[in-house]
Structure formats: structure tokens, C-alpha cells
Design an enzyme around this catalytic site. Structure first.
Site, PDB file in Angstrom:
ATOM      1  N   CYS A 120      58.814  54.058  74.427  1.00  0.00           N
ATOM      2  CA  CYS A 120      58.462  52.666  74.176  1.00  0.00           C
ATOM      3  C   CYS A 120      59.689  51.952  73.653  1.00  0.00           C
ATOM      4  O   CYS A 120      60.746  52.561  73.495  1.00  0.00           O
ATOM      5  CB  CYS A 120      57.271  52.556  73.237  1.00  0.00           C
ATOM      6  SG  CYS A 120      57.676  52.708  71.528  1.00  0.00           S
ATOM      7  N   ARG A 141      58.499  58.488  72.225  1.00  0.00           N
ATOM      8  CA  ARG A 141      57.250  58.532  71.466  1.00  0.00           C
ATOM      9  C   ARG A 141      56.370  59.625  72.060  1.00  0.00           C
ATOM     10  O   ARG A 141      55.427  59.356  72.800  1.00  0.00           O
ATOM     11  CB  ARG A 141      56.573  57.163  71.573  1.00  0.00           C
ATOM     12  CG  ARG A 141      56.051  56.690  70.234  1.00  0.00           C
ATOM     13  CD  ARG A 141      55.680  55.268  70.293  1.00  0.00           C
ATOM     14  NE  ARG A 141      54.514  55.000  69.482  1.00  0.00           N
ATOM     15  CZ  ARG A 141      53.940  53.825  69.394  1.00  0.00           C
ATOM     16  NH1 ARG A 141      54.425  52.801  70.065  1.00  0.00           N
ATOM     17  NH2 ARG A 141      52.886  53.653  68.636  1.00  0.00           N
ATOM     18  N   LYS A 188      43.426  46.111  64.468  1.00  0.00           N
ATOM     19  CA  LYS A 188      43.702  46.601  65.827  1.00  0.00           C
ATOM     20  C   LYS A 188      43.708  48.123  65.847  1.00  0.00           C
ATOM     21  O   LYS A 188      43.097  48.755  66.705  1.00  0.00           O
ATOM     22  CB  LYS A 188      45.062  46.086  66.307  1.00  0.00           C
ATOM     23  CG  LYS A 188      45.551  46.761  67.577  1.00  0.00           C
ATOM     24  CD  LYS A 188      46.910  46.271  68.015  1.00  0.00           C
ATOM     25  CE  LYS A 188      48.067  47.061  67.461  1.00  0.00           C
ATOM     26  NZ  LYS A 188      48.293  48.373  68.086  1.00  0.00           N
ATOM     27  N   ASN A 189      44.414  48.713  64.887  1.00  0.00           N
ATOM     28  CA  ASN A 189      44.586  50.168  64.935  1.00  0.00           C
ATOM     29  C   ASN A 189      43.310  50.924  64.571  1.00  0.00           C
ATOM     30  O   ASN A 189      43.242  52.139  64.760  1.00  0.00           O
ATOM     31  CB  ASN A 189      45.754  50.596  64.023  1.00  0.00           C
ATOM     32  CG  ASN A 189      47.093  50.184  64.619  1.00  0.00           C
ATOM     33  OD1 ASN A 189      47.154  49.748  65.764  1.00  0.00           O
ATOM     34  ND2 ASN A 189      48.157  50.329  63.848  1.00  0.00           N
ATOM     35  N   ASP A 208      54.921  49.671  60.403  1.00  0.00           N
ATOM     36  CA  ASP A 208      54.436  48.447  61.059  1.00  0.00           C
ATOM     37  C   ASP A 208      54.705  47.189  60.233  1.00  0.00           C
ATOM     38  O   ASP A 208      54.388  46.081  60.687  1.00  0.00           O
ATOM     39  CB  ASP A 208      52.933  48.560  61.356  1.00  0.00           C
ATOM     40  CG  ASP A 208      52.660  49.430  62.570  1.00  0.00           C
ATOM     41  OD1 ASP A 208      53.626  49.834  63.248  1.00  0.00           O
ATOM     42  OD2 ASP A 208      51.478  49.704  62.850  1.00  0.00           O
ATOM     43  N   ARG A 239      48.961  40.984  71.493  1.00  0.00           N
ATOM     44  CA  ARG A 239      48.372  42.334  71.529  1.00  0.00           C
ATOM     45  C   ARG A 239      47.743  42.678  70.181  1.00  0.00           C
ATOM     46  O   ARG A 239      46.755  43.414  70.134  1.00  0.00           O
ATOM     47  CB  ARG A 239      49.464  43.373  71.832  1.00  0.00           C
ATOM     48  CG  ARG A 239      49.946  43.367  73.267  1.00  0.00           C
ATOM     49  CD  ARG A 239      50.863  44.549  73.510  1.00  0.00           C
ATOM     50  NE  ARG A 239      50.380  45.689  72.751  1.00  0.00           N
ATOM     51  CZ  ARG A 239      51.137  46.522  72.049  1.00  0.00           C
ATOM     52  NH1 ARG A 239      52.434  46.374  72.039  1.00  0.00           N
ATOM     53  NH2 ARG A 239      50.604  47.508  71.372  1.00  0.00           N
TER      54      ARG A 239
HETATM   55  C1  UD1 Z   1      50.266  54.545  65.344  1.00  0.00           C
HETATM   56  C2  UD1 Z   1      50.062  53.048  65.357  1.00  0.00           C
HETATM   57  C3  UD1 Z   1      51.380  52.323  65.254  1.00  0.00           C
HETATM   58  C4  UD1 Z   1      52.154  52.799  64.020  1.00  0.00           C
HETATM   59  C5  UD1 Z   1      52.234  54.321  63.986  1.00  0.00           C
HETATM   60  C6  UD1 Z   1      52.827  54.848  62.693  1.00  0.00           C
HETATM   61  C7  UD1 Z   1      48.062  52.727  66.642  1.00  0.00           C
HETATM   62  C8  UD1 Z   1      47.425  52.285  67.911  1.00  0.00           C
HETATM   63  N1  UD1 Z   1      49.394  52.705  66.603  1.00  0.00           N
HETATM   64  O1  UD1 Z   1      51.055  54.906  66.475  1.00  0.00           O
HETATM   65  O2  UD1 Z   1      51.102  50.926  65.132  1.00  0.00           O
HETATM   66  O3  UD1 Z   1      53.452  52.274  64.063  1.00  0.00           O
HETATM   67  O4  UD1 Z   1      50.928  54.898  64.124  1.00  0.00           O
HETATM   68  O5  UD1 Z   1      52.103  54.394  61.607  1.00  0.00           O
HETATM   69  O6  UD1 Z   1      47.388  53.064  65.681  1.00  0.00           O
HETATM   70  N2  UD1 Z   1      55.022  62.090  67.030  1.00  0.00           N
HETATM   71  C9  UD1 Z   1      55.448  63.203  67.706  1.00  0.00           C
HETATM   72  N3  UD1 Z   1      54.572  63.841  68.527  1.00  0.00           N
HETATM   73  C10 UD1 Z   1      53.270  63.408  68.673  1.00  0.00           C
HETATM   74  C11 UD1 Z   1      52.851  62.280  67.963  1.00  0.00           C
HETATM   75  C12 UD1 Z   1      53.736  61.629  67.142  1.00  0.00           C
HETATM   76  O7  UD1 Z   1      56.602  63.622  67.599  1.00  0.00           O
HETATM   77  O8  UD1 Z   1      52.508  64.041  69.418  1.00  0.00           O
HETATM   78  C13 UD1 Z   1      55.954  61.378  66.139  1.00  0.00           C
HETATM   79  C14 UD1 Z   1      56.279  59.960  66.648  1.00  0.00           C
HETATM   80  O9  UD1 Z   1      57.329  59.982  67.601  1.00  0.00           O
HETATM   81  C15 UD1 Z   1      56.650  59.260  65.374  1.00  0.00           C
HETATM   82  C16 UD1 Z   1      55.720  59.898  64.346  1.00  0.00           C
HETATM   83  O10 UD1 Z   1      55.304  61.140  64.894  1.00  0.00           O
HETATM   84  O11 UD1 Z   1      57.985  59.550  65.019  1.00  0.00           O
HETATM   85  C17 UD1 Z   1      54.489  59.065  64.000  1.00  0.00           C
HETATM   86  O12 UD1 Z   1      53.818  58.702  65.186  1.00  0.00           O
HETATM   87  P1  UD1 Z   1      52.250  58.428  65.200  1.00  0.00           P
HETATM   88  O13 UD1 Z   1      51.737  58.368  63.806  1.00  0.00           O
HETATM   89  O14 UD1 Z   1      51.620  59.382  66.143  1.00  0.00           O
HETATM   90  O15 UD1 Z   1      52.178  56.971  65.834  1.00  0.00           O
HETATM   91  P2  UD1 Z   1      51.145  56.433  66.894  1.00  0.00           P
HETATM   92  O16 UD1 Z   1      49.824  57.062  66.707  1.00  0.00           O
HETATM   93  O17 UD1 Z   1      51.774  56.460  68.246  1.00  0.00           O
END
Ligand code: UD1
Length: 421
Positions: free
Chosen positions: A116, A121, A22-23, A304, A396
Site C-alpha cells: 500500500c 503490508r 470505520k475500523n 493512524d 474512505r
Molecule cells: C489496521 C487499521 C489501520 C491501522 C493499523 C495499525 C483497519 C481496517 N485498518 O490495519 O488503519 O493503521 O491497523 O493500527 O482496521 N503485519 C505483518 N503481517 C501480518 C499483519 C500485519 O507483518 O500478517 C505488520 C504490518 O505490516 C504492520 C503491523 O504488523 O507493520 C501492524 O499491522 P496491522 O495491525 O495488521 O494493520 P492492519 O490490520 O492492516
């Protein structure tokens, strides 16, 4: 809405194929917006999130067909660059189209994702990165409005190796003028999958899968034929299904090395793991013991897989400390597992799991994708019936999970949820 009725107690035995990730498929689908023409994507999992992204691409004007795990995306005539809140609230990964739309069309309006179920997030790294690349970003009326003439190569340091920001910024920088260097990048397999697809489209990228990604911008990308990696989170989830039921499961069509952190923890807990380059077999020759886990960015233990591992530790003799460092409040599943008889205490980014002898079936509620998977796993060993409501969360990200697990001995029924309360 559907719910699952699971009758626990049967060990799972046999072979299960792992579906596409999925990711990985979501950013790859978004990347087609960087091209004009028809891209064909193989090994695509049939998931609600994949269909939501297909719907989003259609709204933007692309033609999308899905058949037999193959997606055909024709972007020749897409000309719209706005993504409404209705889609973003259904699937946060809608944000993946922001970078490609901006880089290709010079303007994008995407609704801002909210929090979320496992806490705040933010997407500040995405937006700051785009601004560093020369975009003007405005937040108004709940929308992100980003504009640029042509993005300009630059150096960007991510405060945390964010998966989403790494994907979005890679997809933006490939069409920027000059060289972009991204530091402290995420290294998950889906980042590598996306990087390889972008290279197949003609992008010049080095270092994908390491901390530092260097991108020489090109004027144009072209469509390609590509494939999606196997889902190492589905692999980890099914390994735990084998472990928790004390079964004998072989997972095929996968890359076990990508799930090394999970495999390593299962080995330390006492499970026997036999690996080939594309299969893993799990058996349980002895009494397992509790082990501690700390979630980390890849190649650390994946956040995850935290909920599913907690389900396993809840019926493993001993005490396990589970520290969540990626999403610190991602523990909604703990209280639902306790409804099934688990003994889990949660405190500030940490859960202490006291293994119990057995769980007992009860009605529980899925609160997010991986939390739902944890409840399914717990239901497989709970005495009697476990009723899991809101299983749309699981649809999902897991393709036909009940059909797959039933094929190796589980008893999971999908029924319409008639609950009126
Ligand atoms: C993706 C995955 C999700 C997984 C996560 C961490 C997809 C579609 N989703 O989510 O399944 O749980 O990676 O492996 O691939 N953060 C910030 N600012 C930002 C972006 C992130 O502070 O602009 C923080 C987040 O709050 C979190 C951490 O960074 O604490 C990691 O988030 P991130 O790796 O970005 O997760 P997603 O891409 O949302």
C-alpha cells in the site's frame, strides 16, 4: 474526482459529534457472514469503505440496506465465497471476509492484497494463523484459496499485535471445534467492539481487549442487533483541528478514554483538555510547545494519528521527533506538508519536525486516508488557499469532513477536479 479548496485562518469554535468507527464497522460487517439471518448495526458511519464492504457482501449474496446510519444485513441466502481483486485493491480490509467465509463455508477464495502507499503490508499472520487452525492455504494466480473441513481450536502466537490478524483469527476461531488461545493480540477499541458483537451472536470469548484472547468454539452463531463505537481517530483528528487553529472545540458522542494517548500529548504540548465521559473540549490558553511522539499498538500513540500530529507539530514552536514503529515508511504526507512551507526531515522510520511560524497555501495531493486528513488540518491554518486533490482517500474514512468542519468555522469547498494533466 473531487478536490478540496481550503481557505485557512479561521479558528474553529463550537461542537461536533463524532461518527461511528470505520475500523470497527468493517470487521463487524464481515462477522455477519458467520450467521444466517438479519443483523442490524447502529451508529454506522457513511463512508466509502463501509459502502465498499456492503458491495462486497452483496456480491457474496447477502442483502444489505443502509439508511440513517443503520445497516441491515441479511445473510440468509448468501452462498458465494470468492472476492475479486477489483474489491481487494480498492479496500484492503476486504481480507476480513476470509476468516468468516472459511469458518462458515469451509472454503474461501480472496484475492491477495498487494503493498500500500505506506509500504509493504503482508498478511502472513492471518494465513499462518488459519493454517494453525487446520486450514489448507494455497496462493495461486494472485488469490488466496483456503479450505478446511471444520477448523480446530489451537494456540496461536502473533509476532506483532496485528489488528487485522486478531480480527480475522477471532472470527475464524469462534466456529472452530474446541478451544483457541490467541497470544499477543491487538487491543484497539475496534477489537473490543468486534468481540462484543461476536458475543452477542453467541460466541464464547474471554479476554478481548487484553493480550490473550480465549475462544471456545460453538457450532453456530445467530444474527444480532448491535452498535458501532465512536471513532477515536476522528476524535483525535478533530482535536487537532481545534488545536492547530487555536480554537475552542467540543467533540461529543465519543469515548475520550479511547483517545487518551493523543489527549495526553496535546496536554503536554500546552493545550487545555476538559473531559466528560462522552465529550472532550480543547482550548489553547498559552503558546504550545513541540513534543515527541512514537507510534505504537494501542494503547500507545496510534499510527493512524501520526500524520495529523505531524501537521500540528509543523506549526508548533520547537523541534519534534516523530518515530513511526508500526508502518516504518508511513511518511508520504511529510513532503506534501513541506510544499505548504513545513520544515520536516524524514529518515528511516523517523521524522524531525522543525516548527515554522506559518504555512502558505499550495496545491497538494492526498496519498492515503490519514495523510489527507493531515493536509486538511494544515490547510486550515495555511495562509491563502490550499488545493487538495484526490480527496477520495479522505471519503474512505471520514464522514462529510468538510460539512462537519465548516459547521464550526472552517472554509472548505468540495469541487470537481478539472485538472487534465
Ligand atoms: C489496521 C487499521 C489501520 C491501522 C493499523 C495499525 C483497519 C481496517 N485498518 O490495519 O488503519 O493503521 O491497523 O493500527 O482496521 N503485519 C505483518 N503481517 C501480518 C499483519 C500485519 O507483518 O500478517 C505488520 C504490518 O505490516 C504492520 C503491523 O504488523 O507493520 C501492524 O499491522 P496491522 O495491525 O495488521 O494493520 P492492519 O490490520 O492492516
Amino acid at each position: 474526482m473531487d478536490k478540496f479548496i481550503i481557505t485557512g485562518g479561521s479558528p474553529l469554535r463550537g461542537e461536533l459529534p463524532i461518527s461511528g468507527s470505520k475500523n470497527a464497522v468493517l470487521p463487524v460487517m464481515a462477522a455477519t457472514l458467520l450467521t444466517k439471518g438479519t443483523t442490524v448495526i447502529h451508529n454506522v458511519p457513511d463512508l466509502v469503505d463501509m459502502r465498499t464492504m456492503a458491495h462486497l457482501l452483496r456480491i457474496l449474496g447477502a442483502k444489505v440496506q443502509f439508511e440513517d446510519h443503520r445497516l441491515t444485513i441479511d445473510t440468509t441466502t448468501y452462498d458465494f465465497n470468492e472476492v475479486p481483486y477489483e474489491l481487494v485493491k480498492t479496500m484492503r480490509a476486504s481480507i476480513y471476509v476470509l476468516g468468516p467465509l472459511l469458518a462458515k463455508m469451509g472454503e474461501a477464495k480472496v484475492s491477495l492484497p498487494g503493498g500500500c502507499s505506506f509500504g509493504p503490508r503482508p498478511i502472513d499472520y492471518h494465513l499462518r494463523g488459519l493454517e494453525t487452525l487446520g486450514a489448507t492455504v494455497e496462493l495461486k494466480h494472485g488469490n488466496i484459496h483456503a479450505t478446511c473441513s471444520r477448523l480446530k481450536g489451537t494456540e496461536i502466537y502473533l509476532d506483532f499485535p496485528s489488528v487485522g490478524a486478531t480480527c480475522n483469527l477471532m472470527m475464524s476461531a469462534v466456529l472452530a471445534e474446541g478451544t483457541t488461545v490467541l497470544y499477543n493480540c491487538a487491543k484497539e477499541p475496534h477489537i473490543i467492539n468486534l468481540g462484543e458483537v461476536l458475543q452477542q451472536m453467541g460466541a464464547k470469548i474471554q479476554g478481548v481487549g487484553t493480550d490473550t484472547i480465549k475462544i471456545e468454539g460453538v457450532a453456530e452463531l445467530h444474527p444480532c442487533e448491535c452498535s458501532i463505537y465512536a471513532d477515536y481517530i476522528e476524535l483525535g483528528t478533530f482535536l487537532i483541528a481545534g488545536a492547530i487553529t487555536k480554537g475552542d472545540l467540543t467533540l461529543t458522542h465519543c469515548d475520550p478514554m479511547q483517545a487518551e494517548a493523543v489527549i495526553n500529548k496535546l496536554r503536554r504540548s500546552g493545550y487545555n483538555m476538559e473531559l466528560t465521559p462522552s465529550t472532550v473540549r480543547i482550548t489553547c490558553p498559552r503558546l504550545p510547545k513541540a513534543v515527541n511522539v512514537t507510534t505504537m499498538p494501542y494503547p500507545g500513540f496510534p499510527t493512524d494519528m501520526q500524520a495529523q500530529f505531524m501537521a500540528l507539530m509543523s506549526v508548533t514552536p520547537g523541534t519534534s521527533m516523530i518515530a513511526e514503529t508500526v508502518f516504518q515508511s508511513r511518511f508520504n504526507h511529510a513532503m506534501e506538508l513541506n510544499r505548504l512551507g513545513a520544515n520536516i526531515h524524514v529518515d528511516e522510520g523517523m521524522a524531525v519536525v522543525y516548527g515554522v511560524d506559518k504555512l502558505s497555501g499550495a496545491p497538494v495531493m492526498a496519498s492515503d486516508l490519514r495523510a489527507s486528513a493531515a493536509l486538511v488540518l494544515a490547510g486550515l491554518v495555511a495562509e491563502g488557499e490550499t488545493h487538495i486533490s484526490r480527496v477520495y482517500h479522505i471519503d474512505r474514512g471520514y464522514e462529510s469532513i468538510e460539512t462537519k468542519l465548516n459547521a464550526v468555522g472552517a472554509s472548505i469547498q468540495r469541487v470537481a477536479d478539472s485538472n487534465r494533466y
